[in-house]
Write a protein that holds these residues in place. Structure first.
Motif, PDB file in Angstrom:
ATOM      1  N   CYS A  78      10.656  84.745 128.802  1.00 29.57           N
ATOM      2  CA  CYS A  78      10.879  85.067 130.220  1.00 29.57           C
ATOM      3  C   CYS A  78       9.606  85.281 131.027  1.00 29.57           C
ATOM      4  O   CYS A  78       9.678  85.701 132.189  1.00 29.57           O
ATOM      5  CB  CYS A  78      11.796  86.282 130.333  1.00 29.57           C
ATOM      6  SG  CYS A  78      11.058  87.805 129.699  1.00 29.57           S
ATOM      7  N   HIS A  79       8.436  85.008 130.443  1.00 29.56           N
ATOM      8  CA  HIS A  79       7.185  85.182 131.211  1.00 29.56           C
ATOM      9  C   HIS A  79       6.123  84.267 130.612  1.00 29.56           C
ATOM     10  O   HIS A  79       5.527  84.585 129.584  1.00 29.56           O
ATOM     11  CB  HIS A  79       6.747  86.656 131.136  1.00 29.56           C
ATOM     12  CG  HIS A  79       5.454  86.972 131.831  1.00 29.56           C
ATOM     13  ND1 HIS A  79       5.257  88.163 132.521  1.00 29.56           N
ATOM     14  CD2 HIS A  79       4.278  86.302 131.946  1.00 29.56           C
ATOM     15  CE1 HIS A  79       4.026  88.177 133.030  1.00 29.56           C
ATOM     16  NE2 HIS A  79       3.410  87.057 132.676  1.00 29.56           N
ATOM     17  N   THR A  80       5.923  83.108 131.234  1.00 37.40           N
ATOM     18  CA  THR A  80       4.846  82.238 130.753  1.00 37.40           C
ATOM     19  C   THR A  80       4.097  81.607 131.917  1.00 37.40           C
ATOM     20  O   THR A  80       4.632  81.449 133.010  1.00 37.40           O
ATOM     21  CB  THR A  80       5.332  81.075 129.844  1.00 37.40           C
ATOM     22  OG1 THR A  80       5.713  79.950 130.647  1.00 37.40           O
ATOM     23  CG2 THR A  80       6.464  81.477 128.933  1.00 37.40           C
ATOM     24  N   HIS A  81       2.855  81.273 131.619  1.00 36.98           N
ATOM     25  CA  HIS A  81       2.009  80.496 132.534  1.00 36.98           C
ATOM     26  C   HIS A  81       1.699  79.201 131.758  1.00 36.98           C
ATOM     27  O   HIS A  81       0.567  78.969 131.349  1.00 36.98           O
ATOM     28  CB  HIS A  81       0.709  81.233 132.844  1.00 36.98           C
ATOM     29  CG  HIS A  81       0.859  82.670 133.273  1.00 36.98           C
ATOM     30  ND1 HIS A  81       0.529  83.101 134.531  1.00 36.98           N
ATOM     31  CD2 HIS A  81       1.282  83.782 132.609  1.00 36.98           C
ATOM     32  CE1 HIS A  81       0.720  84.414 134.630  1.00 36.98           C
ATOM     33  NE2 HIS A  81       1.180  84.853 133.471  1.00 36.98           N
ATOM     34  N   LEU A  82       2.722  78.411 131.488  1.00 36.59           N
ATOM     35  CA  LEU A  82       2.590  77.321 130.503  1.00 36.59           C
ATOM     36  C   LEU A  82       1.817  76.112 131.021  1.00 36.59           C
ATOM     37  O   LEU A  82       1.257  75.352 130.241  1.00 36.59           O
ATOM     38  CB  LEU A  82       4.002  76.877 130.066  1.00 36.59           C
ATOM     39  CG  LEU A  82       4.067  76.091 128.769  1.00 36.59           C
ATOM     40  CD1 LEU A  82       3.846  77.012 127.564  1.00 36.59           C
ATOM     41  CD2 LEU A  82       5.419  75.381 128.617  1.00 36.59           C
ATOM     42  N   LEU A 248       7.048  91.310 139.038  1.00 38.78           N
ATOM     43  CA  LEU A 248       5.666  91.755 139.265  1.00 38.78           C
ATOM     44  C   LEU A 248       4.877  91.906 137.972  1.00 38.78           C
ATOM     45  O   LEU A 248       5.384  92.443 136.987  1.00 38.78           O
ATOM     46  CB  LEU A 248       5.672  93.104 140.014  1.00 38.78           C
ATOM     47  CG  LEU A 248       4.306  93.572 140.537  1.00 38.78           C
ATOM     48  CD1 LEU A 248       3.775  92.643 141.616  1.00 38.78           C
ATOM     49  CD2 LEU A 248       4.371  94.999 141.082  1.00 38.78           C
ATOM     50  N   HIS A 249       3.622  91.419 138.005  1.00 39.27           N
ATOM     51  CA  HIS A 249       2.624  91.806 136.996  1.00 39.27           C
ATOM     52  C   HIS A 249       2.174  93.207 137.404  1.00 39.27           C
ATOM     53  O   HIS A 249       1.399  93.359 138.347  1.00 39.27           O
ATOM     54  CB  HIS A 249       1.428  90.871 137.042  1.00 39.27           C
ATOM     55  CG  HIS A 249       1.623  89.572 136.325  1.00 39.27           C
ATOM     56  ND1 HIS A 249       2.397  88.556 136.812  1.00 39.27           N
ATOM     57  CD2 HIS A 249       1.108  89.129 135.142  1.00 39.27           C
ATOM     58  CE1 HIS A 249       2.354  87.533 135.965  1.00 39.27           C
ATOM     59  NE2 HIS A 249       1.585  87.856 134.943  1.00 39.27           N
ATOM     60  N   ALA A 250       2.689  94.206 136.721  1.00 39.01           N
ATOM     61  CA  ALA A 250       2.512  95.581 137.194  1.00 39.01           C
ATOM     62  C   ALA A 250       1.828  96.459 136.149  1.00 39.01           C
ATOM     63  O   ALA A 250       2.141  96.364 134.956  1.00 39.01           O
ATOM     64  CB  ALA A 250       3.869  96.182 137.540  1.00 39.01           C
TER      65      ALA A 250
HETATM   66 FE    FE Z   1       1.313  86.887 132.983  1.00 36.87          FE
END
Ligand code: FE
Ligand code: DI6
Length: 415
Positions: A78-82, A248-250
């Motif tokens: 559920c969280h990638t910068h692929l 958010l990247h929190a």
């Molecule tokens: Fe990230």
């Protein structure tokens, strides 16, 4: 086992064998002592339960023998910068020599160096490099994945990243949720003009990309080395005007109060959260926001501040686990390794970690109606594992225990 065959077009996904029929000789990971059966009809779950209770009406369907495999829902990353150009092993080496992530970023490395490489890469080059990475995740049973932009930082290059993300979904027959992360880093050409860049993100980039149907959610890197709380809120307001959910990247490197702000905007998730405060936890609980834990980044940065797991657990905030795959802080391409690390480094229990890459990860993407569970009416996404018990999903490091993946109603990988 036949090697995993990458699917090169939507048509080829459709040409894979249908999973329709009765899957028997299975044990659900949640109840591994019991023989279970799953009925797949028209690519959807038609029935699931103890084998002994299988209704007679399904008895005549073709049978897929699961060979006593353990079964989980298809995994959700559920969280990638692929999607990005190049790689940053050089910075890994710099950090080994003593530089901190923040020092590397301030020295012109970090996110902006991936921005340069991403801008230089063609759409096809980005597709080819990301496809290789995606195949690693799919081979471990991933059936849905989030892919963020954030390495383009202009309308043209953010669009290029998001188009590649959409193409990957179609080519591999995997559910892709795209997240616009235009507010990831300040591009070099806006040095000292953060406000002007955020205006561009809010007034031009986001509305244009949303109108093109390329944005499923909006994210911001809220941090000392990235964007302030006020800038984050400006982006959230722009997302709200377009009816797009936020995440958010929190509180990754410091407590900025980002989680509480995100919760006020009904965020799907707050991610990283090593420095999350009690007030942030309470705000997330009240808003139903998912806490996304990213042990790969924690590990790569050799962080020591563990997210407040016990407090999140006590508050009943759902916890997801993801790779955060990115070239700087988490070059991880194994979601199972993240399950292991979530248990070892963050002290999640095995059931928590498994829920973290299935049910709760789906919720972090707003996909809880279609992914993260084996439930009647949902598209058939499930994984057969060559394992005796669920704890083995978290226990082995580097094993390849997948026997078969049913993705979107098709047998996408089998032995
Ligand atoms: Fe990230
Ligand atoms: N937090 C992260 O961990 C990644 N992005 C972010 O906002 C790092 C991305 C990178 O270093 O390239």
């Amino acid at each position: 086992m036949t090697p995993f065959e990458p699917l090169v077009s939507p048509a080829s996904h459709a040409s894979l064998a249908s999973a329709d029929g009765v899957w028997t000789h299975l044990r659900l990971a949640t109840k591994a002592s019991e023989q279970a059966a799953i009925v797949v009809a028209d690519g959807k779950i038609g029935w699931v339960g103890p084998r002994a209770d299988l209704p007679a009406e399904f008895a005549a369907l073709p049978v897929h023998d699961g060979g006593d495999a353990l079964v989980t829902p298809g995994l959700v990353d559920c969280h990638t910068h692929l999607v990005y150009g190049g790689q940053r092993a050089n910075e890994f080496a710099m950090r080994l020599a003593g530089a901190s992530y923040e020092e590397v970023a301030r020295a012109g490395g970090g996110i902006v160096s991936s921005v340069r490489a991403t801008r230089e890469a063609s759409e096809d080059e980005l597709f080819a490099s990301a496809a290789k990475r995606l195949e690693c995740l799919l081979a471990e049973g991933v059936c849905a994945i989030e892919i963020k932009s954030g390495y383009g930082l202009t309308l043209e290059h953010e669009r290029k990243q998001l188009l590649v993300a959409r193409r990957l979904g179609e080519a591999f027959g995997v559910t892709v949720r795209t997240t616009f992360l235009g507010a990831h880093a300040l591009p070099a050409e806006y040095a000292g003009r953060s406000a002007a860049y955020i205006d561009l993100v809010c007034e031009e980039m986001l509305p244009a990309l949303a109108a093109e149907g390329l944005v499923d959610a909006v994210d911001v890197f809220c941090e000392r080395i990235a964007f302030s709380l006020a800038e984050t809120e400006q982006v959230f307001k722009a997302a709200q005007r377009l009816n797009l959910p936020v995440k958010l990247h929190a509180e990754q490197l410091s407590d900025m109060g980002g989680a509480a702000l995100a919760a006020r905007y009904g965020a799907l998730s707050c991610d990283h959260i090593e420095h999350l405060s009690t007030a942030g936890i309470e705000a997330m609980r009240a808003a139903g926001t998912v806490a996304v834990l990213l042990p790969g980044a924690f590990y790569t940065l050799r962080d020591t501040q563990v997210p407040p797991i016990a407090a999140l657990r006590e508050a009943g905030v759902p916890m997801a686990v993801s790779t955060d795959h990115n070239p700087g802080t988490s070059p991880a391409l194994s979601l199972l390794l993240m399950v292991n690390m979530a248990c070892t480094l963050f002290r999640l229990t095995v059931p928590e970690a498994i829920a973290g890459v299935t049910e709760h990860a789906a919720r972090a993407l707003g996909l809880q109606a279609t992914h993260g569970a084996i439930a009647v009416g949902m598209p058939a996404n499930f994984v057969l594992w060559d394992l005796r018990e669920a704890a083995e999903l978290a226990y082995w490091v580097g094993q390849r225990p997948v026997r078969c993946v049913v993705r979107q109603g098709r047998v996408a990988l089998h032995d």
